[in-house]
Design an enzyme around this catalytic site. Structure first.
Site, PDB file in Angstrom:
ATOM      1  N   CYS A 206       0.986  -0.971  -0.077  1.00 33.04           N
ATOM      2  CA  CYS A 206      -0.122   0.233   0.038  1.00 33.04           C
ATOM      3  C   CYS A 206       0.886   1.383   0.107  1.00 33.04           C
ATOM      4  O   CYS A 206       1.627   1.415   0.720  1.00 33.04           O
ATOM      5  CB  CYS A 206      -1.051  -0.056   1.384  1.00 33.04           C
ATOM      6  N   CYS A 209       0.219   3.202   3.655  1.00 38.93           N
ATOM      7  CA  CYS A 209       0.697   2.731   5.117  1.00 38.93           C
ATOM      8  C   CYS A 209       1.691   1.561   4.738  1.00 38.93           C
ATOM      9  O   CYS A 209       2.113   0.901   5.914  1.00 38.93           O
ATOM     10  CB  CYS A 209      -0.455   2.193   5.744  1.00 38.93           C
ATOM     11  N   CYS A 228      -6.411  -1.972   0.890  1.00 40.84           N
ATOM     12  CA  CYS A 228      -5.792  -1.956   1.911  1.00 40.84           C
ATOM     13  C   CYS A 228      -6.548  -2.424   2.864  1.00 40.84           C
ATOM     14  O   CYS A 228      -7.225  -1.467   3.452  1.00 40.84           O
ATOM     15  CB  CYS A 228      -4.773  -0.964   1.975  1.00 40.84           C
ATOM     16  N   CYS A 231      -5.431   0.669   5.789  1.00 45.34           N
ATOM     17  CA  CYS A 231      -5.847   2.189   5.829  1.00 45.34           C
ATOM     18  C   CYS A 231      -7.063   2.554   4.955  1.00 45.34           C
ATOM     19  O   CYS A 231      -7.418   3.511   4.871  1.00 45.34           O
ATOM     20  CB  CYS A 231      -4.728   2.889   5.419  1.00 45.34           C
ATOM     21  N   ASP A 356      21.396  -6.791 -17.916  1.00 44.80           N
ATOM     22  CA  ASP A 356      21.140  -7.795 -16.667  1.00 44.80           C
ATOM     23  C   ASP A 356      19.868  -8.698 -17.172  1.00 44.80           C
ATOM     24  O   ASP A 356      18.875  -8.506 -17.424  1.00 44.80           O
ATOM     25  CB  ASP A 356      20.523  -6.976 -15.476  1.00 44.80           C
TER      26      ASP A 356
END
Length: 450
Positions: A206, A209, A228, A231, A356
């Protein structure tokens, strides 16, 4: 138009004509010349065109192509950059080839690399930004996903009046406030069902939070109806919705968006998202459903997006892969195939691919071991890395051939035991393979993306 702009356009068009006539290519050099004469030349074209910019990690090319196809059903002049020329000089070159119509809407639908967006919007102010998704991709070029998102938000902020049309199923597109107004598209095709994303999924914290996000519906990766529980952060209200997936296989899909039935001639959930984005753009510009249907149904495969190429009787499907999420969606699409197939995996590590190659270990190659594939070829500059990954995934050594040279790859394809072959290749490997196939007469042209 100013005198400087007139001179810049004349010089640019002349250079473009010369290069196309005598050098068999236009390149971005004419745009570079025009910019030197008039750095504000794109101001002139901004007055003549409704500019739509498509950006994001995956899906830019097909979303752009579908959007162009749809708008062409309604409008006479729809300009785009099919060769992927998305730096400023390439954009100018694209406009130099245009023939805008007077007294009607002219559109420019431009695919822009995430890292290039802020540079391009210094020179041109779009009316609409389309954000497809942000996934981990070429960390050496873009950094982590939140850095990438900040780049495109900052690029869009240079055209603050432009609307951002974002994938509402992606939590990252709801993580920052923007100066631009926003609209969202997404999936709303299943009943709510409590679930969480796979443990090896990026972008599921989230942004408010840092609690792990929960989902009531997941399409793939971290996309879906998120919320979430700590929150209350949650997916925004969708402005454009896919409400039904009627059918999907490895070559096509049928679905319902905002009450209308549509279809596309490419497979995979990830491509349905591209169609949804293009449809949302069309709805914003009031294109009727019948014309949207016609645009989506246009069956011309674009660069590395499930192109079908006949190689000595083998039906080869060429698919660009460049990051774990995109690769996994391609693997899921391949798994829907109703016929036996062989596999070719080409891995390069040039700058345009990302140097990479560790990302291949996050792809679900293990799924291939469950598909009873009779023969697999590992090729490309990093063929050894590709072969090792496939061996670890469970591909039996007697089924796996390591082939460094692309000319040999092409000749080996003709010997494969199945009529159908999937070729998965990174960006420069696609370019190199298509060039060789063109030289050998299997396809026309080799380097363009359209």
């Amino acid at each position: 138009m100013s005198l400087r702009s007139t001179i810049a356009i004349t010089v640019g068009k002349s250079a473009q004509w010369f290069l196309k006539t005598f050098m068999k290519g236009g390149s971005s050099y004419p745009g570079k010349l025009a910019l030197k004469i008039d750095p504000k030349i794109l101001d002139h074209y901004s007055d003549l065109y409704e500019v739509v910019v498509v950006t994001g990690t995956n899906g830019k090319t097909l979303t752009t192509a579908l959007t162009v196809n749809i708008l062409q059903q309604q409008y006479e002049e729809v300009l785009t950059n099919p060769t992927g020329a998305n730096m400023v000089q390439g954009i100018v070159s694209t406009f130099l080839s245009a023939k805008p119509k007077k007294n009607q809407k002219n559109f420019a639908v431009l695919e822009i690399d995430e890292a290039s967006l802020a540079k391009v919007t210094e020179y041109i102010k779009p009316e609409l930004f389309v954000f497809t998704n942000i996934f981990r991709d070429q960390m050496d070029r873009y950094g982590e996903i939140y850095t990438t998102y900040r780049l495109i938000v900052e690029g869009a902020a240079k055209a603050p009046a432009a609307t951002i049309l974002a994938n509402g199923d992606s939590p990252i597109f709801n993580s920052l406030a923007t100066v631009n107004p926003r609209k969202y598209y997404g999936f709303d095709h299943q009943p709510d069902h409590e679930q969480m994303a796979h443990y090896n999924t990026d972008g599921v914290l989230c942004p408010e939070c840092h609690h792990i996000l929960h989902y009531k519906m997941i399409t793939y990766a971290n996309l879906g109806k998120y919320y979430c529980p700590n929150c209350g952060f949650s997916r925004p209200e969708l402005d454009y919705k896919l409400t039904e997936m009627r059918e999907m296989d490895n070559t096509s899909a049928q679905f319902v968006i905002d009450g209308e039935s549509y279809g596309i001639e490419v497979g995979g959930m990830y491509n349905v998202y591209n169609a949804l984005a293009a449809t949302a753009v069309a709805e914003m510009y009031n294109v009727p459903p019948a014309k949207i249907r016609a645009g989506l149904a246009y069956d011309e495969k674009v660069f590395g997006r499930q192109e079908i190429i006949d190689i000595d009787g083998k039906q080869c499907t060429l698919v660009l892969v460049k990051n774990p999420v995109g690769l996994n969606q391609v693997i899921d699409m391949i798994g829907l195939s109703p016929y036996p197939f062989s596999l070719v995996a080409l891995l390069n590590a040039n700058y345009a691919d990302g140097v990479d190659v560790s990302w291949i270990w996050d792809g679900n190659h293990e799924a291939f071991a469950e598909m009873a594939i009779p023969a697999v070829i590992a090729g490309g500059d990093r063929h050894t890395d590709m072969a090792l990954r496939l061996k670890v995934a469970g591909i039996a050594e007697e089924k796996l051939t390591e082939v460094p040279d692309l000319d040999t790859v092409i000749s080996e394809i003709a010997k494969l035991p199945t009529q159908h072959v999937y070729i998965l290749a990174t960006y420069t490997a696609v370019l190199q393979l298509r060039k060789k196939l063109a030289d050998k007469g299997y396809i026309k042209g080799g380097m363009t993306r359209g």
